[in-house]
Design a protein around this motif. Sequence first.
Motif, mmCIF file in Angstrom:
data_model
loop_
_atom_site.group_PDB
_atom_site.id
_atom_site.type_symbol
_atom_site.label_atom_id
_atom_site.label_comp_id
_atom_site.label_asym_id
_atom_site.label_seq_id
_atom_site.Cartn_x
_atom_site.Cartn_y
_atom_site.Cartn_z
ATOM 1 N N UNK A 103 50.939 48.197 37.628
ATOM 2 C CA UNK A 103 50.183 48.634 36.455
ATOM 3 C C UNK A 103 49.236 47.536 35.981
ATOM 4 N N UNK A 104 49.744 46.304 35.920
ATOM 5 C CA UNK A 104 48.905 45.183 35.486
ATOM 6 C C UNK A 104 47.799 44.905 36.498
ATOM 7 N N UNK A 105 48.136 44.980 37.779
ATOM 8 C CA UNK A 105 47.168 44.655 38.821
ATOM 9 C C UNK A 105 46.019 45.637 38.886
ATOM 10 N N UNK A 106 46.303 46.919 38.840
ATOM 11 C CA UNK A 106 45.221 47.899 38.922
ATOM 12 C C UNK A 106 44.381 47.926 37.648
ATOM 13 N N UNK A 107 44.996 47.616 36.531
ATOM 14 C CA UNK A 107 44.208 47.485 35.306
ATOM 15 C C UNK A 107 43.250 46.302 35.421
ATOM 16 N N UNK A 108 43.764 45.161 35.908
ATOM 17 C CA UNK A 108 42.909 43.981 36.083
ATOM 18 C C UNK A 108 41.813 44.238 37.110
ATOM 19 N N UNK A 109 42.135 44.943 38.204
ATOM 20 C CA UNK A 109 41.126 45.249 39.220
ATOM 21 C C UNK A 109 40.026 46.136 38.650
ATOM 22 N N UNK A 110 40.417 47.108 37.827
ATOM 23 C CA UNK A 110 39.422 47.987 37.216
ATOM 24 C C UNK A 110 38.503 47.280 36.248
ATOM 25 N N UNK A 111 38.961 46.159 35.701
ATOM 26 C CA UNK A 111 38.158 45.382 34.750
ATOM 27 C C UNK A 111 37.388 44.247 35.422
ATOM 28 N N UNK A 112 37.529 44.094 36.740
ATOM 29 C CA UNK A 112 36.915 42.963 37.453
ATOM 30 C C UNK A 112 35.392 43.075 37.483
ATOM 31 N N UNK A 113 34.751 41.902 37.388
ATOM 32 C CA UNK A 113 33.289 41.841 37.455
ATOM 33 C C UNK A 113 32.808 40.913 38.554
ATOM 34 N N UNK A 114 33.703 40.470 39.410
ATOM 35 C CA UNK A 114 33.318 39.640 40.549
ATOM 36 C C UNK A 114 34.303 39.891 41.682
ATOM 37 N N UNK A 115 33.881 39.553 42.895
ATOM 38 C CA UNK A 115 34.748 39.731 44.050
ATOM 39 C C UNK A 115 36.012 38.908 43.919
ATOM 40 N N UNK A 116 35.909 37.686 43.381
ATOM 41 C CA UNK A 116 37.072 36.821 43.276
ATOM 42 C C UNK A 116 38.085 37.362 42.271
ATOM 43 N N UNK A 117 37.607 37.951 41.179
ATOM 44 C CA UNK A 117 38.530 38.562 40.218
ATOM 45 C C UNK A 117 39.260 39.751 40.852
ATOM 46 N N UNK A 118 38.503 40.568 41.574
ATOM 47 C CA UNK A 118 39.078 41.730 42.244
ATOM 48 C C UNK A 118 40.106 41.295 43.292
ATOM 49 N N UNK A 119 39.775 40.265 44.056
ATOM 50 C CA UNK A 119 40.685 39.757 45.085
ATOM 51 C C UNK A 119 41.937 39.150 44.465
ATOM 52 N N UNK A 120 41.779 38.411 43.357
ATOM 53 C CA UNK A 120 42.928 37.784 42.700
ATOM 54 C C UNK A 120 43.902 38.835 42.163
ATOM 55 N N UNK A 121 43.363 39.921 41.607
ATOM 56 C CA UNK A 121 44.223 40.991 41.106
ATOM 57 C C UNK A 121 45.062 41.583 42.236
#
Length: 417
Positions: free
Chosen positions: A97-115
Motif C-alpha cells: 500500500x505504501x509503495x504503490x502510493x509512493x510510486x503514484x506520487x513519483x516525479x522522477x525515475x529514481x523516486x519511482x525506482x526507489x518505491x
Amino acid sequence: MTQGSLRDAGRYEPDSPYAWLRLVLALVVGTVACVGSWSVVVVLPAMQGEFDTLRSGATLPYTCAMLGFGAGNVVMGRIADRYGIMVPIVVGGLLLAAGYTAAGLSHSLWQFAAAHGLLIGIGSAAGFSPLISDLSHWFRRHRGLAVVCGASGSYLAGVVWPQVINWGLAHHGWRVTHFGIAVTALVIMLSLAPFFRRQPTAATLASADVHSAGVRGDLGLSANQLQALLCVAGFACCVAMAMPQVHIVAYCGDLGYGVARGAEMLSLMMLLGIVSRVGSGFVADRIGGTATLLIGSLMQGVALFLYLWFDGLSSLYIVSALFGLFQGGIVPMYAVIIREYLPARQAGMRIGLVMSFTVLGMAAGGYLSGVIFDYFSSYRMAFLNGLAWNLVNLAIACWLILRTRQQSEQRVQVAGR
C-alpha cells in the motif's frame, strides 16, 4: 489427550481439508501480493516516455523491484519460520500500500525506482517463498502439487494484473492505477491474514527433519553444498527466463504490433505457466523435484531457441504460449527439492534464499537484456544470452541426477560385498 483435542489434531493434519482450504486462500494472497512483479513490466513503455530515458534506464524500476523482492524472500521467510506466515502477510500488505502510493506520487525515475525497491518488492515477497514454505508443511503426499499451486499465485498475478493495469492506463492514467493497486492490496491481504494464524505442529516438523536428513545422506552432499548449487541454478534459469517475461511488451512495441498485443502475450504466457506449474506438481510427486527440474530446464531452452526464428504476430503468440507452458514449473521445483533434502524447520529461510537468487536472476536478466538491446538495437543477442544461461541451469540439474545415480550404485555395490 481429550477427544476434542484429538479431533482438532486430525482436522489440522497434513493433506487434510483444512490444508486444501489454506492452499486456496494462499493462492489468493499470492495473486494479490505478486502484483509487484508485473505492474512495472506493463508500464515500462509509459515510464520510458514519462522520464525520457533509454530502454535500460526504463528497466531500472523492475530491477529494483526484483532486488527488493529477493531480499524480502529471505527476510520474510525467516520471519515466517519464527512467527508464522500471518506476520509476513500483514507486513506485505502495508508495504505494498505504501509503495504503490509512493510510486503514484513519483516525479522522477529514481523516486519511482526507489518505491519499487524499498517497498513494493519487499512487500510482494510476502506472497511468494514464505507462502510456499508454509504450504509445504501442510502437505505430505501431495507436497509437490501444493507447492506449485501456491507458487502459481505469482503467475496468476501475471495473468490478471497486466490486463487490469492496461485498462487502468488507458482510462485513468498510471498514477491513479497505482493508487488503486495500493487500496486493493491493503484490503485483501489484511482481511485474509487472520486465517493463517495456525502453525504446523512440532511433531510434523520433527518427522520431516528426520526424513530430509536421511535422503540428504543418500545424495552425498551437505546441506550448504546443496543450497549453494540450487542458488546458482536458480540464478541461471531466471536470467534466461527474464528476457521474454520482462521485454515481451516492449519487443512487440518495437516490432510495430503495439504494447497491448505484448500485454496479451504476457498474460497468455503466465496463464499457461500456471498449467505448467500445476502439471509439474503432479510430475514431481511421482518422479521427484530434481528430475522435474531437468525436464523444465530443457524445454525452456527449446522455447528460447524458437524466439530466435519467429517474430511474426501469430508466431509470437504461439512461441510465448509454448514458453509459458514449458518454464512454469521450474522455479517451484527448488522449493520441492529443498523440502526433500533440507531441514523443515529452516524451510522459510532456505527456500527464501534460493528464491532470492531466482529473483536476482530475473533482475539481472531484465537489465542485461535492456543493455544488450541498447548496444545492438536488437533483441536477438539478448535471446542468445538467455540460452547460454539456461545451459548452466541444465548442467546443474543433470549433475544432480547423475550424482544421485552414482551414490545409489555405490550403495548397491557396498551392500553386495
